[in-house]
Scaffold this motif. Structure first.
Motif, PDB file in Angstrom:
ATOM      1  N   GLY A 197       0.879  -1.284  -0.223  1.00 19.15           N
ATOM      2  CA  GLY A 197       0.055  -0.020  -0.125  1.00 19.15           C
ATOM      3  C   GLY A 197       0.754   1.205   0.090  1.00 19.15           C
ATOM      4  O   GLY A 197       1.661   1.459   0.733  1.00 19.15           O
ATOM      5  N   VAL A 198       0.613   2.185  -1.087  1.00 18.18           N
ATOM      6  CA  VAL A 198       1.176   3.491  -0.974  1.00 18.18           C
ATOM      7  C   VAL A 198       0.319   4.598  -0.723  1.00 18.18           C
ATOM      8  O   VAL A 198      -0.760   4.536  -1.237  1.00 18.18           O
ATOM      9  CB  VAL A 198       1.936   3.627  -2.338  1.00 18.18           C
ATOM     10  N   TYR A 199       0.845   5.575   0.189  1.00 19.36           N
ATOM     11  CA  TYR A 199      -0.074   6.634   0.458  1.00 19.36           C
ATOM     12  C   TYR A 199       0.458   7.964   0.526  1.00 19.36           C
ATOM     13  O   TYR A 199       1.695   8.083   0.689  1.00 19.36           O
ATOM     14  CB  TYR A 199      -0.759   6.391   1.755  1.00 19.36           C
ATOM     15  N   PHE A 200      -0.299   8.846   0.306  1.00 21.15           N
ATOM     16  CA  PHE A 200       0.044  10.364   0.749  1.00 21.15           C
ATOM     17  C   PHE A 200      -1.059  10.997   1.725  1.00 21.15           C
ATOM     18  O   PHE A 200      -2.100  10.945   1.429  1.00 21.15           O
ATOM     19  CB  PHE A 200       0.146  11.293  -0.653  1.00 21.15           C
ATOM     20  N   VAL A 201      -0.408  11.630   2.935  1.00 23.27           N
ATOM     21  CA  VAL A 201      -1.454  12.159   3.745  1.00 23.27           C
ATOM     22  C   VAL A 201      -0.839  13.443   4.100  1.00 23.27           C
ATOM     23  O   VAL A 201       0.313  13.759   4.423  1.00 23.27           O
ATOM     24  CB  VAL A 201      -1.599  11.131   4.965  1.00 23.27           C
TER      25      VAL A 201
ATOM     26  N   ARG B 144      -0.420  16.587   6.765  1.00 23.54           N
ATOM     27  CA  ARG B 144      -0.054  16.689   8.360  1.00 23.54           C
ATOM     28  C   ARG B 144      -1.258  16.630   9.115  1.00 23.54           C
ATOM     29  O   ARG B 144      -1.290  15.951  10.607  1.00 23.54           O
ATOM     30  CB  ARG B 144       0.814  17.903   8.710  1.00 23.54           C
ATOM     31  N   ASP B 145      -2.497  17.142   8.873  1.00 18.60           N
ATOM     32  CA  ASP B 145      -3.548  16.971   9.786  1.00 18.60           C
ATOM     33  C   ASP B 145      -4.423  15.700   9.597  1.00 18.60           C
ATOM     34  O   ASP B 145      -5.205  15.318  10.172  1.00 18.60           O
ATOM     35  CB  ASP B 145      -4.727  18.127   9.324  1.00 18.60           C
ATOM     36  N   GLY B 146      -3.737  14.800   8.690  1.00 13.46           N
ATOM     37  CA  GLY B 146      -4.408  13.303   8.686  1.00 13.46           C
ATOM     38  C   GLY B 146      -5.199  13.169   7.442  1.00 13.46           C
ATOM     39  O   GLY B 146      -5.801  11.891   7.277  1.00 13.46           O
ATOM     40  N   ILE B 147      -5.501  14.199   6.625  1.00 17.14           N
ATOM     41  CA  ILE B 147      -6.015  14.023   5.520  1.00 17.14           C
ATOM     42  C   ILE B 147      -5.662  13.092   4.347  1.00 17.14           C
ATOM     43  O   ILE B 147      -4.572  13.553   3.992  1.00 17.14           O
ATOM     44  CB  ILE B 147      -6.870  15.161   5.036  1.00 17.14           C
ATOM     45  N   LEU B 148      -6.025  11.943   3.903  1.00 16.81           N
ATOM     46  CA  LEU B 148      -5.321  11.242   2.804  1.00 16.81           C
ATOM     47  C   LEU B 148      -5.635  11.972   1.555  1.00 16.81           C
ATOM     48  O   LEU B 148      -6.733  12.228   1.169  1.00 16.81           O
ATOM     49  CB  LEU B 148      -5.907   9.831   3.006  1.00 16.81           C
ATOM     50  N   THR B 149      -4.400  12.308   0.809  1.00 19.47           N
ATOM     51  CA  THR B 149      -4.668  13.165  -0.342  1.00 19.47           C
ATOM     52  C   THR B 149      -4.328  11.805  -1.594  1.00 19.47           C
ATOM     53  O   THR B 149      -4.882  12.347  -2.734  1.00 19.47           O
ATOM     54  CB  THR B 149      -3.497  14.121  -0.659  1.00 19.47           C
TER      55      THR B 149
ATOM     56  N   GLY C  62      -9.471  11.727   0.820  1.00 18.11           N
ATOM     57  CA  GLY C  62     -10.085  12.579   1.922  1.00 18.11           C
ATOM     58  C   GLY C  62     -10.621  12.276   3.093  1.00 18.11           C
ATOM     59  O   GLY C  62     -11.136  12.841   3.885  1.00 18.11           O
ATOM     60  N   LYS C  63     -10.236  10.759   3.523  1.00 16.12           N
ATOM     61  CA  LYS C  63     -10.719  10.330   4.472  1.00 16.12           C
ATOM     62  C   LYS C  63      -9.558  10.751   5.755  1.00 16.12           C
ATOM     63  O   LYS C  63      -8.454  10.936   5.298  1.00 16.12           O
ATOM     64  CB  LYS C  63     -10.709   8.840   4.691  1.00 16.12           C
ATOM     65  N   ASP C  64      -9.865  10.750   7.118  1.00 12.23           N
ATOM     66  CA  ASP C  64      -9.129  11.084   8.010  1.00 12.23           C
ATOM     67  C   ASP C  64      -8.362   9.911   8.473  1.00 12.23           C
ATOM     68  O   ASP C  64      -9.152   8.878   8.785  1.00 12.23           O
ATOM     69  CB  ASP C  64      -9.713  11.768   9.349  1.00 12.23           C
ATOM     70  N   ILE C  65      -7.226   9.713   8.381  1.00 17.25           N
ATOM     71  CA  ILE C  65      -6.372   8.687   8.789  1.00 17.25           C
ATOM     72  C   ILE C  65      -6.501   8.017  10.196  1.00 17.25           C
ATOM     73  O   ILE C  65      -6.242   7.055  10.472  1.00 17.25           O
ATOM     74  CB  ILE C  65      -4.784   8.714   8.200  1.00 17.25           C
TER      75      ILE C  65
ATOM     76  N   SER D 205       8.322  24.030   5.175  1.00 14.38           N
ATOM     77  CA  SER D 205       7.338  23.335   6.590  1.00 14.38           C
ATOM     78  C   SER D 205       7.116  22.061   5.785  1.00 14.38           C
ATOM     79  O   SER D 205       6.782  21.795   4.777  1.00 14.38           O
ATOM     80  CB  SER D 205       6.428  24.536   6.314  1.00 14.38           C
ATOM     81  N   ILE D 206       6.742  21.292   7.057  1.00  9.17           N
ATOM     82  CA  ILE D 206       6.236  19.902   6.862  1.00  9.17           C
ATOM     83  C   ILE D 206       4.708  20.124   6.550  1.00  9.17           C
ATOM     84  O   ILE D 206       3.916  20.577   7.204  1.00  9.17           O
ATOM     85  CB  ILE D 206       6.173  19.016   8.163  1.00  9.17           C
ATOM     86  N   VAL D 207       4.397  19.357   5.159  1.00  5.76           N
ATOM     87  CA  VAL D 207       3.100  19.446   4.791  1.00  5.76           C
ATOM     88  C   VAL D 207       2.199  18.079   4.885  1.00  5.76           C
ATOM     89  O   VAL D 207       1.003  17.954   4.844  1.00  5.76           O
ATOM     90  CB  VAL D 207       2.932  19.936   3.221  1.00  5.76           C
ATOM     91  N   GLY D 208       3.239  17.054   5.065  1.00 10.51           N
ATOM     92  CA  GLY D 208       2.518  15.877   5.128  1.00 10.51           C
ATOM     93  C   GLY D 208       3.479  14.706   5.446  1.00 10.51           C
ATOM     94  O   GLY D 208       4.717  14.968   5.434  1.00 10.51           O
ATOM     95  N   TYR D 209       3.239  13.398   4.851  1.00  3.51           N
ATOM     96  CA  TYR D 209       3.877  12.155   5.033  1.00  3.51           C
ATOM     97  C   TYR D 209       3.591  11.283   3.873  1.00  3.51           C
ATOM     98  O   TYR D 209       2.456  11.365   3.466  1.00  3.51           O
ATOM     99  CB  TYR D 209       3.767  11.453   6.371  1.00  3.51           C
ATOM    100  N   ARG D 210       4.671  10.733   3.206  1.00  3.12           N
ATOM    101  CA  ARG D 210       4.263   9.726   2.129  1.00  3.12           C
ATOM    102  C   ARG D 210       4.990   8.536   2.442  1.00  3.12           C
ATOM    103  O   ARG D 210       6.189   8.443   3.195  1.00  3.12           O
ATOM    104  CB  ARG D 210       4.730  10.159   0.870  1.00  3.12           C
ATOM    105  N   GLY D 211       4.430   7.139   2.267  1.00  2.00           N
ATOM    106  CA  GLY D 211       4.938   6.093   2.566  1.00  2.00           C
ATOM    107  C   GLY D 211       4.396   4.876   2.097  1.00  2.00           C
ATOM    108  O   GLY D 211       3.496   4.878   1.212  1.00  2.00           O
ATOM    109  N   ILE D 212       5.024   3.694   2.618  1.00  2.00           N
ATOM    110  CA  ILE D 212       4.432   2.068   2.161  1.00  2.00           C
ATOM    111  C   ILE D 212       4.105   1.543   3.392  1.00  2.00           C
ATOM    112  O   ILE D 212       4.556   1.629   4.257  1.00  2.00           O
ATOM    113  CB  ILE D 212       5.623   1.640   1.529  1.00  2.00           C
ATOM    114  N   VAL D 213       2.857   0.975   3.179  1.00  2.00           N
ATOM    115  CA  VAL D 213       2.260   0.078   4.340  1.00  2.00           C
ATOM    116  C   VAL D 213       2.275  -1.490   3.929  1.00  2.00           C
ATOM    117  O   VAL D 213       1.785  -1.613   2.823  1.00  2.00           O
ATOM    118  CB  VAL D 213       0.866   0.503   4.714  1.00  2.00           C
TER     119      VAL D 213
END
Length: 231
Positions: free
Chosen positions: A61-65, A67-72, A91-94, A147-155
């Motif tokens: 699983g690859v995701y971009f979210v 900082r406030d937790g909203i998945l983009t 748009g879901k809150d992680i 500034s930190i705008v979010g996180y990206r990663g692999i699950v």
């Protein structure tokens, strides 16, 4: 397309218009050599296409979210892991995916301190409420201002691996019990062999008329039954 003096073809970007000089129409134009820019754009498109293919076809699983937790953004494997469609996921809150939402704050604290996390274990919750063990490798995503705008990663889903680990642990326990039982049986059998041997020796010295004979037979029979049980 233009041909250079040495025969090399280049791409030019031209702007032109008609003007009148001394009553005669002329074309005035400006041409810019955009060959390198065009090659860069093509390379960028190819790179984006390769990335998109990798993103869409990845088994993890690859995701971009934000900082406030909203998945983009999330790839098909990420959506499938949690049991949502892509439309439901974007748009879901992680926080809703965490089995314990407090773990989200801990994740943020650690990733922002280090800039990335590798093989970070988290318990998530699927759409049907089922708990799932996952392994995250993630990095911080910075904006243009730093500034930190979010996180990206692999699950990665660890459910099967965890189940196999539990089965292995159970098998190791059973193997240890078997080894212990085998050792005890071996030692107990040695004790029974002594009882059998001396019972047989005593019976050889007795006759059926001796009052001890019956008791010795019972001892011998019990020792034989014990030895059979050990086997």
């Amino acid at each position: 397309k233009f041909r250079m003096k040495d025969g090399t073809l280049i791409t030019g970007l031209m702007s032109a218009r008609v003007i009148t000089l001394k009553g005669e129409p002329h074309i005035v134009s400006i041409t810019r050599n955009i060959e390198e820019w065009r090659k860069t754009q093509e390379a960028l498109r190819e790179s984006e296409q390769r990335y998109r293919t990798l993103f869409e076809q990845s088994m993890d699983g690859v995701y971009f979210v934000r900082r406030d937790g909203i998945l983009t953004d999330a790839n098909p494997s990420f959506c499938k892991l949690f049991g949502y469609t892509r439309e439901e996921m974007i748009g879901k809150d992680i926080h809703e995916l965490y089995f314990d939402p407090a773990e989200r704050s801990q994740f943020q604290e650690e990733i922002e301190q280090n800039g990335f996390l590798r093989d970070y274990e988290v318990k998530f919750r699927r759409h049907n409420g089922e708990e799932v063990d996952c392994l995250i490798t993630s990095s911080v995503h910075f904006g243009q201002d730093g500034s930190i705008v979010g996180y990206r990663g692999i699950v990665r889903d660890l459910t099967l691996q965890k189940a196999l680990q539990r089965q292995l642990l159970q098998a190791q326990k059973l193997e240890a019990i078997g080894t212990l039982a085998g050792g005890i049986a071996h030692d107990f059998n040695n004790i029974l062999q002594v009882t059998l041997g001396f019972s047989e020796l005593l019976l050889q010295e007795k006759t059926a008329e001796d009052h001890e004979y019956s008791d010795l037979e019972k001892i011998l029979h019990a020792a034989k039954s014990g030895a059979e049980l050990v086997q």
